[in-house]
Design a protein around this motif. Structure first.
Motif, short mmCIF file in Angstrom:
data_model
loop_
_atom_site.label_atom_id
_atom_site.label_comp_id
_atom_site.label_asym_id
_atom_site.label_seq_id
_atom_site.Cartn_x
_atom_site.Cartn_y
_atom_site.Cartn_z
N GLN A 287 0.94 -1.14 0.01
CA GLN A 287 0.36 -0.35 0.01
C GLN A 287 0.71 0.85 -0.01
O GLN A 287 0.49 2.29 -0.74
CB GLN A 287 -1.01 0.41 1.09
CG GLN A 287 -2.42 -0.76 1.06
CD GLN A 287 -3.20 -1.15 2.27
OE1 GLN A 287 -2.75 -0.84 3.22
NE2 GLN A 287 -4.70 -1.12 2.57
N LEU A 290 2.70 1.46 -3.47
CA LEU A 290 1.54 1.93 -4.78
C LEU A 290 1.09 4.01 -4.45
O LEU A 290 0.92 4.25 -5.21
CB LEU A 290 -0.55 1.29 -4.29
CG LEU A 290 0.21 -0.18 -4.59
CD1 LEU A 290 -1.09 -0.93 -4.66
CD2 LEU A 290 -0.40 -0.18 -6.17
N LEU A 323 -6.61 -2.52 -2.00
CA LEU A 323 -6.38 -1.58 -3.33
C LEU A 323 -6.24 0.08 -2.91
O LEU A 323 -5.59 0.80 -3.31
CB LEU A 323 -6.43 -2.12 -4.46
CG LEU A 323 -5.59 -1.21 -5.57
CD1 LEU A 323 -4.61 -1.38 -5.86
CD2 LEU A 323 -6.82 -1.86 -7.27
N LEU A 486 -2.37 -6.77 -5.79
CA LEU A 486 -1.27 -4.90 -4.89
C LEU A 486 0.35 -5.26 -5.91
O LEU A 486 -0.20 -4.61 -6.12
CB LEU A 486 -1.57 -5.22 -4.00
CG LEU A 486 -2.93 -3.90 -2.90
CD1 LEU A 486 -4.31 -4.51 -3.17
CD2 LEU A 486 -2.51 -3.86 -1.74
#
Length: 500
Positions: A287, A290, A323, A486
């Protein structure tokens, strides 16, 4: 081709006054019949500056009910247009069933104005060369779905264009219409002619032919425009009347299914799992990764599309939540796809998805998608067999255009087995806080597992391409599926950014 036209073609005043009112009446009748039959009509005008496109459009619409048409003047792409794939703005202009759209210039700007203004080298040359395929695909998709597409090229000679420019310049009310760009076209007439010849030759097809109009004399132009439109609409009305109504019936269970060999789904290892501690550790790392990549995407002006498809209760919603948890909500949108609205049903099925593609630098996450055309629609009988069979090609073309623009495309199929689905259904039914997640529709769909499985295998095999590959998520273990999703998104974005 164009140099062989007889530019002195004309209609006598007597003939015109006798025939033209009848043509106008027939066009009005065609508009009403097309509206009743749900026939969408696109009429586009291309041609030389000062060839009379505006005049032709003005006379055309006088015969139409103004409540049933829209006229759009297509200029250079705006700053907003440049943040989307180049065909995006044209998909947004398409008419609903029974309506008419008239375009003064069109997607053919790409093959004329942009080509000649930007030159034949490098990135610009690649963009207009790719446009030939994009346009042919687009027009075939429209005509296959029942659109009537009428394309006019208004042709005048170099000398005639010069004469009209001079006359306009001498008229105080018209002089504003002639500037440097218009005179530049006249000066480079031969270059424009060569580009127009290539465009006409490569984009004139059986279902979307060009109508060449010798545009020296206005009466002849008006007559030929109306005659062509009336004939095109009437042909489509006659075609529909001569054929039985399209048959839409639910798909029967495939007879030879399951096959005697292992399919792509049979080869998925659903025993893969991930422990809770390892899941939490990797989830936090991914996370954060991202979140950083979302910023890099925005800075690089690269859009991303993430598609989630899968069995009911496979975990799409939970996967999407993980996500997006670390992302800036200003940079992404989650788009849940349900049954189409009345307005969406009145358009080509891809229309509603073209309208939702992300702006450059943003992320669109689709919870179900355009793949409903080859999954739920054939199984439930919402489209004909011909419609869903040609959708594989149409979807590949759609995704190719997104990829050519620079969109990062990630597509997930969440795979679970029937026993795991049953366990999750029962858990939802027996847990008060989860009961909203289970409906009679879910149980009904479960009875059609065989049909869905056949469609899924076809979909995966026929729409997994180098530019938009499918990733199958082994989703019996939700933790494993989430981490794999992910990581897949992160790696796809990083690969795309590294190529910038």
């Amino acid at each position: 081709m164009l140099e062989l036209l007889d530019l002195d073609k004309q209609v006598s005043k007597e003939t015109y006054e006798q025939v033209y009112p009848e043509l106008e009446a027939r066009l009005g009748a065609c508009q009403r019949a097309a509206r009743a039959a749900g026939v969408p009509l696109v009429i586009l005008f291309e041609g030389w500056d000062a060839a009379g496109k505006g005049h032709a459009i003005n006379r055309l619409v006088q015969a139409l009910d103004p409540r049933g048409f829209k006229v759009h003047v297509i200029g250079p792409p705006t700053e907003l247009d440049r943040y989307y794939p180049w065909m995006w703005r044209y998909w947004n202009l398409l008419p609903a069933a029974g309506e008419i759209v008239i375009l003064d210039h069109s997607w053919y700007r790409r093959l004329l104005h942009e080509r000649l203004e930007n030159g034949n080298n490098g990135r610009h040359a690649a963009s207009w060369r790719e446009a030939f395929d994009d346009i042919r695909d687009f027009e075939r998709q429209l005509t296959d779905s029942g659109h009537v597409l009428v394309k006019f090229w208004l042709h005048i000679s170099k000398a005639e264009q010069k004469k009209r420019f001079e006359a306009m310049e001498s008229n105080p009310d018209m002089s504003w219409r002639v500037g440097k760009e218009e005179w530049k076209q006249n000066k480079r007439y031969e270059e424009w002619l060569a580009a127009a010849e290539e465009m006409l030759a490569r984009t004139g097809t059986a279902d979307a032919p060009w109508t060449l109009i010798e545009a020296t004399h206005k009466r002849f132009v008006r007559f030929k425009v109306l005659e062509t439109v009336v004939s095109a609409v009437q042909r489509e009305l006659d075609r529909r009347a001569s054929q039985p109504p399209p048959e839409r019936k639910p798909m029967a269970p495939p007879e030879a299914w399951p096959p005697p060999y292992k399919t792509i789904l049979d080869r998925v290892d659903l025993t893969l799992s991930l422990s809770e501690p390892e899941y939490e550790k990797q989830l936090e790392q991914l996370q954060q990764r991202l979140m950083h990549l979302e910023y890099r995407l925005y800075k690089a002006r690269r859009p991303a599309v993430v598609v989630y498809e899968g069995w009911d209760a496979a975990g799409k919603g939970g996967n999407i939540r993980r996500l997006t948890s670390g992302l800036d909500p200003r940079g992404y949108e989650v788009i849940p796809v349900a049954a189409p609205t009345t307005e969406e049903l009145a358009h080509h099925y891809l229309w509603r998805f073209w309208r939702r593609v992300p702006k450059a630098g943003h992320i669109a996450i689709f919870d179900r998608s355009w793949y409903g055309r080859v999954l739920v629609e054939p199984i439930e009988g919402f489209c004909t067999e011909a419609e869903w069979k040609r959708a594989y090609q149409e979807i590949n073309e759609f995704e190719r255009q997104l990829a050519e623009y620079g969109t990062v495309l990630v597509k997930f199929w969440l795979q679970i087995d029937r026993d795991e689905q049953l366990r999750r259904f029962e858990d939802r039914q027996n847990t008060p806080s989860k009961q909203w997640k289970i409906t009679p529709e879910d149980w009904r769909n479960r009875e059609k597992w065989k049909q869905y499985e056949w469609c899924v295998v076809e979909m995966l095999e026929r729409t997994s391409t180098p530019y938009a590959p499918w990733t199958i998520l082994e989703a019996n273990c939700k933790r494993f599926a989430r981490i794999k999703a992910l990581r897949t998104v992160a790696e796809a974005v990083e690969t795309a950014l590294d190529r910038c």
